[in-house]
Design an enzyme around this catalytic site. Structure first.
Site, short mmCIF file in Angstrom:
data_model
loop_
_atom_site.label_atom_id
_atom_site.label_comp_id
_atom_site.label_asym_id
_atom_site.label_seq_id
_atom_site.Cartn_x
_atom_site.Cartn_y
_atom_site.Cartn_z
CB SER A 144 45.84 50.61 41.26
OG SER A 144 47.14 51.00 40.84
CE1 TYR A 158 43.39 53.10 36.92
CE2 TYR A 158 45.45 53.44 38.11
CZ TYR A 158 44.52 52.59 37.54
OH TYR A 158 44.72 51.23 37.60
P1 NDP Z 1 42.67 46.54 30.27
O1 NDP Z 1 42.68 47.92 29.71
O2 NDP Z 1 43.56 45.50 29.68
O3 NDP Z 1 41.16 45.96 30.24
C1 NDP Z 1 40.13 46.77 30.72
C2 NDP Z 1 38.84 45.98 30.74
O4 NDP Z 1 37.80 46.85 31.22
C3 NDP Z 1 38.40 45.50 29.37
O5 NDP Z 1 37.73 44.27 29.52
C4 NDP Z 1 37.42 46.59 28.92
O6 NDP Z 1 36.46 46.14 27.98
C5 NDP Z 1 36.76 46.93 30.24
N1 NDP Z 1 36.18 48.27 30.24
C6 NDP Z 1 36.73 49.43 29.81
N2 NDP Z 1 35.88 50.45 29.96
C7 NDP Z 1 34.74 49.92 30.49
C8 NDP Z 1 33.48 50.46 30.84
N3 NDP Z 1 33.19 51.76 30.70
N4 NDP Z 1 32.55 49.61 31.33
C9 NDP Z 1 32.82 48.31 31.49
N5 NDP Z 1 33.99 47.73 31.16
C10 NDP Z 1 34.93 48.54 30.67
O7 NDP Z 1 42.94 46.72 31.82
P2 NDP Z 1 43.77 45.84 32.89
O8 NDP Z 1 43.47 44.41 32.72
O9 NDP Z 1 45.16 46.32 32.90
O10 NDP Z 1 43.10 46.37 34.23
C11 NDP Z 1 42.09 45.68 34.93
C12 NDP Z 1 41.92 46.34 36.29
O11 NDP Z 1 43.18 46.30 36.97
C13 NDP Z 1 41.52 47.82 36.23
O12 NDP Z 1 40.62 48.10 37.27
C14 NDP Z 1 42.84 48.53 36.44
O13 NDP Z 1 42.66 49.81 36.99
C15 NDP Z 1 43.53 47.59 37.41
N6 NDP Z 1 44.97 47.73 37.45
C16 NDP Z 1 45.75 47.49 36.34
C17 NDP Z 1 47.14 47.65 36.42
C18 NDP Z 1 48.06 47.41 35.26
O14 NDP Z 1 49.27 47.72 35.38
N7 NDP Z 1 47.59 46.88 34.14
C19 NDP Z 1 47.78 48.09 37.66
C20 NDP Z 1 46.87 48.31 38.74
C21 NDP Z 1 45.53 48.13 38.63
P3 NDP Z 1 36.79 46.16 26.37
O15 NDP Z 1 37.83 45.08 26.16
O16 NDP Z 1 35.51 45.82 25.72
O17 NDP Z 1 37.30 47.51 26.05
#
Ligand code: NDP
Length: 249
Positions: A144, A158
């Site tokens: 990120s 985070y």
């Molecule tokens: P979302 O919250 O939309 O999705 C998160 C995903 O991670 C879901 O598939 C969820 O599964 C899964 N997840 C949550 N907890 C766990 C766990 N304990 N073990 C395994 N899987 C888990 O997130 P984003 O798509 O926004 O983010 C994806 C990545 O991008 C992350 O690493 C985030 O930090 C990074 N990111 C996002 C940004 C943003 O603005 N959105 C900016 C910068 C980085 P389930 O659906 O079953 O809950």
């Protein structure tokens, strides 16, 4: 030739789901994981299969190393190979000042975002490394821009996990290049997904528009394009890169 196999952790929603669908469209066989949202994951699998590839969804709490171990053994059994890992699963906690963060929260964010990514990368390297009988491969760690901004007044915990992820990318890319494995990072900026609701402000991407040089939040598919490019042959000499996908922020 057998289709290559990509594992996308957290592929049920957001950036992971878009990455999975784009990889499927490009002809990759696919394993996605979900933590709790099985229905969403099943829907992504159905869409992915419409591209004529093989796709499976597996339940995974990435902070549980036993579950990670079982996931990789399942991939061994079902596909017999692994060519790319997208370390995408990640969590964020409600916006908080630094001093008010309970230790349990800090541990939780580090366990999922850092330890989970480390353990998945270890299992992937064991299978991909030329010196261990693998075919080489590619790993993309989803970091990120918070890693360089620091998350003040919101989520320094985070942000710090993403700093650790960048260091994983830098170190591992140098360690396993000789084994035919490229390791790169993608650093999304403000992307419209459900993650902002978990931070307690679902309208955050819209509110922060003016702080982004391109004056808009990004979409998950725009991050997916960068990730899928990094695991492709088109990026065959890209290793140890931290690619910002952040509208210039
Ligand atoms: P979302 O919250 O939309 O999705 C998160 C995903 O991670 C879901 O598939 C969820 O599964 C899964 N997840 C949550 N907890 C766990 C766990 N304990 N073990 C395994 N899987 C888990 O997130 P984003 O798509 O926004 O983010 C994806 C990545 O991008 C992350 O690493 C985030 O930090 C990074 N990111 C996002 C940004 C943003 O603005 N959105 C900016 C910068 C980085 P389930 O659906 O079953 O809950």
């Amino acid at each position: 030739m057998a289709k290559k196999v990509v594992l996308v952790t957290g592929g049920s929603r957001g950036i992971g789901a878009e990455t999975a669908l784009l990889a499927a469209e490009k002809g990759w066989n696919l394993v996605i994981t979900y933590n709790s949202k099985k229905t969403e994951a099943d829907l992504i699998i159905k869409k992915a299969q419409s591209f004529g590839i093989r796709a499976l969804a597996v339940k995974l709490d990435v902070s549980n190393e036993q579950e990670v171990d079982e996931l990789f053994k399942y991939i061994d059994k079902e596909f017999g190979r692994l060519d790319a890992l997208i370390n995408n699963a990640g969590i964020i906690k409600p916006i908080s000042s630094f001093v008010d963060m309970p230790v349990a929260r800090i541990r939780d964010v580090f366990n999922v975002n850092v330890v989970g990514s480390f353990v998945c990368a270890q299992e992937a390297v064991k299978r991909m490394a030329l010196s261990r009988g693998g075919f080489g491969g590619a790993i993309v760690n989803v970091s990120s821009t918070a890693a360089r901004i620091g998350g003040p007044n919101e989520f320094i915990d985070y942000a710090a996990t993403k700093g650790a992820i960048d260091t994983l990318t830098l170190g591992l890319s140098k360690e396993v290049a000789v084994d035919g494995i490229r390791v790169n990072g993608v650093r999304p900026g403000m992307i419209t997904t459900e993650m902002h609701a978990a931070a307690g402000d679902e309208n955050r991407p819209d509110k922060f528009k003016s702080a982004i040089p391109m004056r808009r939040a990004g979409e998950a598919f725009e991050v997916a394009s960068a990730i899928v490019w990094l695991i492709s042959e088109e990026a065959s000499y890209v290793n140890g890169a931290l690619l910002d996908v952040a509208g210039g922020r």
